[in-house]
Design an enzyme around this catalytic site. Structure first.
Site, PDB file in Angstrom:
ATOM      1  CE  LYS A   1      -2.402   0.091 -10.694  1.00 31.57           C
ATOM      2  NZ  LYS A   1      -1.877   0.323 -11.994  1.00 31.57           N
ATOM      3  NE  ARG A   2      -8.270  -4.974  -2.809  1.00 28.58           N
ATOM      4  CZ  ARG A   2      -8.686  -4.291  -1.758  1.00 28.58           C
ATOM      5  NH1 ARG A   2      -9.972  -4.023  -1.593  1.00 28.58           N
ATOM      6  NH2 ARG A   2      -7.832  -3.868  -0.848  1.00 28.58           N
TER       7      ARG A   2
END
Ligand code: GLU
Length: 462
Positions: A254-255
């Site tokens: 998700k980064r």
């Protein structure tokens, strides 16, 4: 037997793009076999629950046009499809396991479990429940329940056994039962844990095929045991390879902004192109094709031909695929998609927009490219990439003073004037582009000027 596949997301935020790739497999397999694709909401982890996340899941599936046949919203023969609405069912089945001797009540307090974990850590032992409550007598249990002592239910795990299953994608997988914890199956709040809810519901909802990410393989032995304890037939399981970051290191996280499904919609990707790309990275078309639509994928793919190896997510390749879809579209269709996507374009003149399509189509990768390539058709540039060189203005002014405002005539006239002035044609064209569009790159210049018209072009020169 009707094939039934399912996706069982937890409403904890925006779906990961990996979820969509699972949905694609679930959906395609159900369509291919005349089966059903089910959406079940696994909302039993109240701490991670995100308000509105359920709607986001529906919206994402709708955007990709991967609509389920049964869901919390649609209902269906196995409703309810939200686990939080099925608590009495889990309670009943947990009691059945306790009665059969495969599960037990555990009254250990948080403090006791914490102390146990610390002790195990100090001794470098794996953190596992020490089975204290497994040996409580029936009387002790009855007394504690009567006194409303907070409790959970844990499943028993046999000692020194091999637990195995055959994965349709990864083959035979075996685990040693001694490394498996006596997993909590019912929490003290009356909600089931994932492991219990998933097994009970996959069974009751008559799921025949479970496709999910590889990260769930280590949970599967617990599920194998639960199916065995209940005497239920386990659905076929296929653990799909995880999608890795572009550098091949780690799961697409998700980064990275593009792990979330929402990124693709906002950035102007076409859902059908994203699905095509996702099919490409886990499966090879028998004819080596890279561009094919969903129907072709459904017709051609076999679950067993899904690659077990984790693919890398290559945004550049996705851009290429998306660009192929854009180029294959009719101008009217592309325009409709751009208008739908970009608020800045909504109010503009449709006829003019349509004329610009052939000029920008070849250069677009995503829908958001349209505005950066074509905004100059609709107004003078507000910004210039660099200062214009005024020495070219005089030459251009006279070269463009022609009656026949076609790109062929403009080209001839500009070249002639450029030669006469001893300038390089390349520089003159570049300067003209900058004066008119504010940029040094863009769609074919003289075709663009043809659309823009003589008056507007000359006014921009000035
Ligand atoms: N609720 C799990 C998830 O969030 C489902 C995993 C499974 O498909 O078994 O992905």
């Amino acid at each position: 037997m009707t094939i039934r596949t399912r996706i069982a997301p937890s409403p904890t935020g925006f779906p990961h793009i990996g979820t969509i790739y699972q949905v694609l497999i679930d959906y395609a397999y159900a369509r291919k076999t005349g089966g059903k694709f089910i959406l079940r909401l696994e909302d039993t982890d109240r701490a991670r629950f995100v308000e509105g996340a359920e709607d986001v899941i529906y919206a994402s599936l709708a955007w990709f046009d991967l609509e389920p046949d049964e869901s919390p919203k649609l209902g269906g023969p196995f409703a309810p499809y939200r686990q939080s609405e099925r608590l009495p069912i889990y309670k009943k089945y947990a009691e059945e396991l306790i009665d059969k001797g495969h599960a037990y009540y555990c009254f250990c307090t948080r403090e006791r479990l914490e102390a146990m974990r610390k002790d195990q850590e100090a001794k470098h032992l794996p953190p596992m429940y020490d089975k204290t409550c497994m040996t409580l007598s029936a009387q002790e249990v009855a007394a504690k329940l009567a006194a409303h002592e907070p409790h959970v239910v844990r499943m028993k795990i046999p000692e020194h056994e091999k637990i195995s299953f055959d994965d349709i994608i990864s083959g035979h997988i075996e685990f040693d039962s001694d490394v498996i914890d006596h997993q909590v199956i019912m929490k003290s709040d009356g909600y089931p844990t994932y492991h219990f809810g998933v097994v009970v519901d996959d069974h009751l909802m008559e799921i025949t095929h479970v496709f999910r990410g590889k990260e769930w393989i280590s949970s599967t032995p617990k599920h194998v045991l639960l199916y065995k304890y209940f005497g239920w037939q386990m659905p076929i399981h296929g653990h799909l390879p995880l999608i890795l970051n572009e550098d091949g290191k780690g799961k697409l996280s998700k980064r990275h902004g593009h792990a979330s499904v929402d990124y693709y919609r906002k950035a102007g990707y076409l859902p059908e192109a994203v699905l095509n790309y996702l099919s490409n990275i886990v499966w090879n078309h028998p004819e080596g094709k890279e561009i094919y639509d969903r129907e072709e994928f459904i017709a051609q793919f076999e679950v067993t031909s899904i690659t077990a190896q984790a693919p890398r997510f290559d945004l550049k390749k996705l851009d290429w695929v998306n660009g192929q879809y854009i180029r294959a579209m009719k101008d009217e269709d592309l325009l409709a998609r751009i208008v739908d996507f970009d608020d800045r374009v909504k109010q503009l003149d449709k006829a003019l927009l349509l004329k610009t399509m052939p000029l920008v189509k070849e250069r677009m990768h995503v829908l958001s490219d349209y505005w950066s390539l074509a905004s100059f058709f609709f107004g003078k540039p507000d910004e210039f990439e660099r200062d214009v060189n005024a020495k070219y203005k005089e030459v251009l002014r006279s070269a463009l003073n022609i009656g026949d405002w076609t790109h062929g005539a403009m080209e001839q006239s500009i070249r002639a004037a450029t030669d006469a002035a001893g300038l390089k044609a390349r520089d003159v064209f570049m300067e003209l582009r900058l004066m008119v569009t504010g940029k040094t790159v863009g769609p074919p210049l003289l075709e663009a000027l043809e659309i823009l018209g003589k008056e507007e072009t000359l006014s921009r020169l000035e």
